[in-house]
Design a protein around this motif. Structure first.
Motif, PDB file in Angstrom:
ATOM      1  N   ASN A  47       9.221   2.899 -10.940  1.00 22.23           N
ATOM      2  CA  ASN A  47      10.215   1.989 -10.365  1.00 22.23           C
ATOM      3  C   ASN A  47      11.108   2.585  -9.499  1.00 22.23           C
ATOM      4  O   ASN A  47      11.476   3.731  -9.568  1.00 22.23           O
ATOM      5  N   TYR A  48      11.770   1.888  -8.603  1.00 19.94           N
ATOM      6  CA  TYR A  48      12.513   2.255  -7.606  1.00 19.94           C
ATOM      7  C   TYR A  48      13.533   1.047  -7.201  1.00 19.94           C
ATOM      8  O   TYR A  48      13.066  -0.386  -7.339  1.00 19.94           O
ATOM      9  N   SER A  49      14.664   0.989  -6.494  1.00 21.66           N
ATOM     10  CA  SER A  49      15.503   0.075  -6.067  1.00 21.66           C
ATOM     11  C   SER A  49      15.145   0.081  -4.633  1.00 21.66           C
ATOM     12  O   SER A  49      14.932   0.998  -3.943  1.00 21.66           O
ATOM     13  N   ALA A  50      14.825  -1.343  -4.192  1.00 16.87           N
ATOM     14  CA  ALA A  50      14.321  -1.570  -2.954  1.00 16.87           C
ATOM     15  C   ALA A  50      15.684  -2.180  -1.970  1.00 16.87           C
ATOM     16  O   ALA A  50      15.243  -2.658  -0.868  1.00 16.87           O
ATOM     17  N   ILE A 137       0.077   7.741  -1.444  1.00 15.96           N
ATOM     18  CA  ILE A 137      -0.448   6.134  -1.626  1.00 15.96           C
ATOM     19  C   ILE A 137      -0.457   5.650  -0.230  1.00 15.96           C
ATOM     20  O   ILE A 137       0.730   5.169   0.583  1.00 15.96           O
ATOM     21  N   ALA A 138      -1.670   4.996   0.317  1.00 13.46           N
ATOM     22  CA  ALA A 138      -1.665   4.266   1.766  1.00 13.46           C
ATOM     23  C   ALA A 138      -2.087   2.913   1.433  1.00 13.46           C
ATOM     24  O   ALA A 138      -2.952   2.577   0.337  1.00 13.46           O
ATOM     25  N   GLN A 139      -1.436   1.996   2.165  1.00 20.10           N
ATOM     26  CA  GLN A 139      -1.591   0.753   1.970  1.00 20.10           C
ATOM     27  C   GLN A 139      -1.281  -0.196   2.856  1.00 20.10           C
ATOM     28  O   GLN A 139      -0.605   0.176   3.973  1.00 20.10           O
ATOM     29  N   GLU A 195      -6.548   4.206  -7.160  1.00 23.29           N
ATOM     30  CA  GLU A 195      -6.173   2.734  -6.525  1.00 23.29           C
ATOM     31  C   GLU A 195      -4.789   2.598  -7.181  1.00 23.29           C
ATOM     32  O   GLU A 195      -4.224   3.252  -8.238  1.00 23.29           O
ATOM     33  N   ALA A 196      -3.757   1.679  -6.460  1.00 23.46           N
ATOM     34  CA  ALA A 196      -2.410   1.498  -6.836  1.00 23.46           C
ATOM     35  C   ALA A 196      -2.164   0.012  -6.438  1.00 23.46           C
ATOM     36  O   ALA A 196      -2.864  -0.492  -5.456  1.00 23.46           O
ATOM     37  N   THR A 197      -1.073  -0.386  -6.826  1.00 21.65           N
ATOM     38  CA  THR A 197      -0.464  -1.759  -6.335  1.00 21.65           C
ATOM     39  C   THR A 197       1.167  -1.589  -6.409  1.00 21.65           C
ATOM     40  O   THR A 197       1.770  -0.846  -7.084  1.00 21.65           O
ATOM     41  N   GLU A 198       1.892  -2.341  -5.309  1.00 20.29           N
ATOM     42  CA  GLU A 198       3.129  -2.247  -5.393  1.00 20.29           C
ATOM     43  C   GLU A 198       3.617  -3.729  -5.393  1.00 20.29           C
ATOM     44  O   GLU A 198       3.016  -4.625  -4.774  1.00 20.29           O
ATOM     45  N   THR A 199       4.741  -3.819  -6.333  1.00 20.73           N
ATOM     46  CA  THR A 199       5.059  -5.332  -6.687  1.00 20.73           C
ATOM     47  C   THR A 199       6.719  -5.089  -6.268  1.00 20.73           C
ATOM     48  O   THR A 199       7.278  -4.124  -6.352  1.00 20.73           O
ATOM     49  N   LEU A 200       7.293  -6.328  -5.900  1.00 25.63           N
ATOM     50  CA  LEU A 200       8.729  -6.397  -5.812  1.00 25.63           C
ATOM     51  C   LEU A 200       9.381  -7.571  -6.523  1.00 25.63           C
ATOM     52  O   LEU A 200       8.473  -8.470  -6.844  1.00 25.63           O
ATOM     53  N   ASP A 215      14.245  -4.819  -6.761  1.00 24.59           N
ATOM     54  CA  ASP A 215      13.469  -3.434  -7.520  1.00 24.59           C
ATOM     55  C   ASP A 215      12.107  -3.503  -6.799  1.00 24.59           C
ATOM     56  O   ASP A 215      11.234  -4.478  -7.002  1.00 24.59           O
ATOM     57  N   GLY A 216      11.369  -2.473  -6.848  1.00 29.17           N
ATOM     58  CA  GLY A 216      10.117  -2.166  -6.474  1.00 29.17           C
ATOM     59  C   GLY A 216       9.551  -1.529  -7.659  1.00 29.17           C
ATOM     60  O   GLY A 216      10.082  -0.641  -8.386  1.00 29.17           O
ATOM     61  N   GLN A 217       7.986  -1.690  -7.591  1.00 21.37           N
ATOM     62  CA  GLN A 217       7.307  -0.961  -8.969  1.00 21.37           C
ATOM     63  C   GLN A 217       5.918  -0.539  -8.109  1.00 21.37           C
ATOM     64  O   GLN A 217       5.269  -1.056  -7.619  1.00 21.37           O
ATOM     65  N   LEU A 218       5.650   0.871  -8.316  1.00 27.82           N
ATOM     66  CA  LEU A 218       4.153   1.043  -7.942  1.00 27.82           C
ATOM     67  C   LEU A 218       3.373   1.384  -9.283  1.00 27.82           C
ATOM     68  O   LEU A 218       3.914   2.143 -10.379  1.00 27.82           O
ATOM     69  N   THR A 219       2.399   0.683  -9.528  1.00 23.63           N
ATOM     70  CA  THR A 219       1.365   0.873 -10.490  1.00 23.63           C
ATOM     71  C   THR A 219       0.172   1.634 -10.352  1.00 23.63           C
ATOM     72  O   THR A 219      -0.500   1.289  -9.180  1.00 23.63           O
TER      73      THR A 219
END
Length: 239
Positions: A47-50, A137-139, A195-200, A215-219
């Motif tokens: 998790n991180y602050s966006a 992580i490339a997306q 694989e991964a996804t990023e959500t906000l 906030d953002g999250q990388l799964t």
């Protein structure tokens, strides 16, 4: 004169109808469900602050809505990188404990097609987790829903901002299911391909400053063959 007025009225009405169709078209809506939410593989989240002011370093061309932070950081105003932004941020685990550093490079994509509901950005994350390893992580990211649900209402509203509760997946590929590509670099992640996804998750947005509470999250998914990896930051999902 009557014909000129009718013509202008017709053009204005047609333009308004086209904009309305584009804005409310359900076909262009993205699913809020992450492609990895139905996976039976082991996963962990970072998790991180966006918000730019919460970052260790954030920079862009210096003319965008989000201002570089800290104020004296070098700006990316040169022509080849003018549409690029860089974020250096603290990464936290599910318990909100700092576990590493993330560096993200993002550039506007030439593949953007607004009529198709595609406001695309190409990005790469470099993730460093001390004592564990590194990964990239490339997306491709699609910000169409973010623009439609948050940015546009913020500009239309009388308060020059938006407040609410919004959650969405921005990852849009390059994986066939709309997931990002993960490549392990060193340590426990050496040789990892996954694989991964990023959500906000947004709660407030300012017309002048951009996101002010987001906030953002990388799964990140770990294939079964890597189940033996002992990742202390993992928010594991058992098969």
């Amino acid at each position: 004169m009557r014909f000129l007025i009718a013509l202008i009225f017709g053009i204005a009405t047609g333009g308004a109808a086209a904009i309305g169709l584009l804005y409310y078209n359900p076909i262009t809506s993205q699913s809020a469900l992450s492609p990895l939410s139905v996976s039976d593989q082991r996963q962990f989240s970072l998790n991180y602050s966006a918000v730019a002011d919460h970052a260790i370093v954030y920079t862009n061309d210096g003319e965008s809505r989000m201002h570089p932070h800290p104020a004296k950081v070098l700006q990316l105003w040169e022509a080849p990188i003018r549409q690029t932004e860089t974020l250096v941020t603290m990464l936290r685990d599910a318990r909100n404990q700092p576990v590493g550093i993330g560096i993200k490079f993002s550039s506007r994509s030439e593949r953007t097609r607004v009529l198709n509901g595609e406001a695309l950005v190409d990005s790469v994350w470099y993730v460093y987790l001390p004592d564990q390893g590194t990964m990239m992580i490339a997306q491709s990211e699609n910000y169409w829903n973010f623009l439609r649900d948050i940015v546009v209402p913020a500009h239309w509203g009388s308060g020059n901002g938006w407040k609410g509760s919004w959650h969405g997946t921005i990852t849009n590929g390059p994986g066939a299911l709309g997931t990002a590509s993960v490549f392990g670099g060193s340590g426990e992640f050496l040789g990892l391909e996954s694989e991964a996804t990023e959500t906000l998750t947004a709660k407030a947005y300012s017309v002048e400053l951009g996101p002010v509470a987001m906030d953002g999250q990388l799964t990140i998914e770990l294939p079964r063959r890597n189940d033996e990896l002992d990742i202390s930051t993992a928010n594991s999902v058992s098969p």
